[in-house]
Design a protein around this motif. Structure first.
Motif, short mmCIF file in Angstrom:
data_model
loop_
_atom_site.label_atom_id
_atom_site.label_comp_id
_atom_site.label_asym_id
_atom_site.label_seq_id
_atom_site.Cartn_x
_atom_site.Cartn_y
_atom_site.Cartn_z
N LYS A 280 1.62 13.47 9.61
CA LYS A 280 0.31 12.93 9.99
C LYS A 280 0.22 11.44 9.63
O LYS A 280 -0.29 10.65 10.42
CB LYS A 280 -0.82 13.68 9.26
N ILE A 281 0.70 11.10 8.44
CA ILE A 281 0.66 9.70 8.01
C ILE A 281 1.53 8.85 8.93
O ILE A 281 1.11 7.78 9.39
CB ILE A 281 1.09 9.57 6.53
N THR B 205 -2.93 13.80 -4.62
CA THR B 205 -4.29 13.88 -5.16
C THR B 205 -5.32 13.89 -4.04
O THR B 205 -6.33 14.58 -4.13
CB THR B 205 -4.57 12.68 -6.09
N LEU B 206 -5.05 13.11 -2.98
CA LEU B 206 -5.97 13.00 -1.86
C LEU B 206 -5.27 13.39 -0.57
O LEU B 206 -4.08 13.15 -0.40
CB LEU B 206 -6.50 11.57 -1.74
N GLY B 207 -6.04 13.96 0.34
CA GLY B 207 -5.50 14.40 1.62
C GLY B 207 -5.36 13.27 2.61
O GLY B 207 -5.62 12.09 2.32
N PHE B 208 -4.97 13.64 3.82
CA PHE B 208 -4.70 12.67 4.88
C PHE B 208 -5.90 11.77 5.17
O PHE B 208 -5.79 10.54 5.13
CB PHE B 208 -4.27 13.41 6.16
N GLU B 209 -7.04 12.33 5.47
CA GLU B 209 -8.22 11.53 5.85
C GLU B 209 -8.63 10.58 4.74
O GLU B 209 -8.94 9.41 5.00
CB GLU B 209 -9.41 12.44 6.21
N GLU B 210 -8.62 11.06 3.50
CA GLU B 210 -9.01 10.20 2.38
C GLU B 210 -8.05 9.01 2.23
O GLU B 210 -8.48 7.88 2.01
CB GLU B 210 -9.06 10.98 1.06
N LYS C 194 2.19 4.84 13.24
CA LYS C 194 2.74 4.48 14.54
C LYS C 194 1.63 4.07 15.50
O LYS C 194 1.79 3.12 16.26
CB LYS C 194 3.55 5.64 15.13
N SER C 195 0.50 4.76 15.44
CA SER C 195 -0.63 4.40 16.31
C SER C 195 -1.19 3.01 15.96
O SER C 195 -1.80 2.36 16.79
CB SER C 195 -1.74 5.45 16.23
N PHE D 43 0.86 -1.19 0.00
CA PHE D 43 0.00 0.00 0.00
C PHE D 43 0.89 1.22 0.00
O PHE D 43 1.75 1.37 0.86
CB PHE D 43 -0.93 0.03 1.21
N LEU D 44 0.67 2.11 -0.98
CA LEU D 44 1.45 3.34 -1.06
C LEU D 44 0.65 4.54 -0.58
O LEU D 44 -0.46 4.79 -1.08
CB LEU D 44 1.89 3.60 -2.52
N PHE D 45 1.19 5.25 0.38
CA PHE D 45 0.67 6.56 0.77
C PHE D 45 1.42 7.61 -0.04
O PHE D 45 2.62 7.45 -0.31
CB PHE D 45 0.91 6.84 2.26
N ASP D 46 0.75 8.66 -0.43
CA ASP D 46 1.36 9.75 -1.18
C ASP D 46 1.52 10.95 -0.24
O ASP D 46 0.54 11.56 0.16
CB ASP D 46 0.49 10.11 -2.37
N CYS D 47 2.77 11.28 0.09
CA CYS D 47 3.01 12.42 0.98
C CYS D 47 3.56 13.63 0.22
O CYS D 47 4.07 14.56 0.82
CB CYS D 47 3.97 12.02 2.11
N SER D 48 3.42 13.62 -1.10
CA SER D 48 4.04 14.68 -1.91
C SER D 48 3.23 15.97 -1.87
O SER D 48 2.06 15.99 -1.51
CB SER D 48 4.17 14.21 -3.36
#
Length: 176
Positions: free
Chosen positions: A161-162, A122-127, A167-168, A113-118
C-alpha cells in the motif's frame, strides 16, 4: 560564594542538555511516525548518542549527530533525530511533536521521512500517509528522501500500500 557555585553548576547542567546545533552546517532532519527507526538510522549514520527503545516517544527532544562526508573538500553535516509524529490535529499535538514539526520547518535543509512497514508498526497506512502529507506541507516543497524502513520484518500488504501510494506521487523510495 557557595550559592554562586551552585548556580553555575546548575547552569552547566542545563547547557550540557542543549542540542549541538551549528546553523552554518547543512542539516538533515529524520522524521516519521513513532518507532519507525529514526533513532536507529541516526545512530547508524552519525556519532549521535541516541536512546533506542520499543515504545513511542523514546526521543523526547532533538538529538544531533554529525557525519563527515568523504567528498573533496571534506564536509561536515549534521543529522537530527526528531520525536515521532502521530496523526492528529495541531491542537492535539504533544510538545515533542510540535518541536519536530518546527524543526522540519525552520532548520532542515533536507529531510528523510521514514515509513514503517513492519509487522510491529505503531500506525497504519492512512495515519502514516497523513503524517507524510503534513511533513511535506511543513517542509515547503524542498526535496525529501523517502524510505520504507524495517523491510526485514515487513507486513507485505502494508508495504505494498505504501509503495502504491508513493508511485502515485512519483516517488521512488529507498528500502532500509
Amino acid at each position: 560564594v557557595k550559592d554562586a557555585f551552585y548556580k553555575v553548576n546548575e547552569l552547566i547542567k542545563k547547557l550540557k542538555k542543549l542540542p549541538d546545533y551549528n546553523p552554518e552546517l547543512k542539516t538533515i532532519v529524520v522524521c516519521g511516525p513513532p518507532n519507525s527507526g529514526k533513532s536507529s538510522l541516526v545512530a547508524a549514520l552519525s556519532n549521535a548518542k541516541v536512546e533506542i527503545a520499543e515504545y513511542p516517544f523514546t526521543t523526547k527532544n532533538l538529538v544531533f549527530g554529525h557525519i563527515r562526508l568523504k567528498t573533496a573538500p571534506l564536509e561536515l553535516i549534521q543529522i537530527v533525530d526528531s520525536p515521532g509524529l502521530f496523526d492528529r490535529p495541531i491542537s492535539k499535538r504533544k510538545p515533542e511533536e510540535l518541536l519536530a514539526l518546527e524543526t522540519i520547518r525552520t532548520i532542515a535543509d533536507c529531510i528523510i521521512f521514514l515509513f514503517d512497514c513492519s509487522i510491529e508498526h505503531t500506525l497504519g497506512f492512512e495515519e502514516q500517509i497523513n503524517i507524510y502529507r503534513e511533513v511535506v506541507s511543513f517542509f515547503g516543497g524542498k526535496d525529501i528522501i523517502v524510505a520504507i524502513n524495517k523491510v526485514d520484518i515487513q507486513e507485505q500488504p502494508l508495504r505494498e500500500k505504501i509503495i502504491a501510494f508513493l508511485k502515485s506521487e512519483h516517488i521512488d523510495p529507498l528500502f532500509i
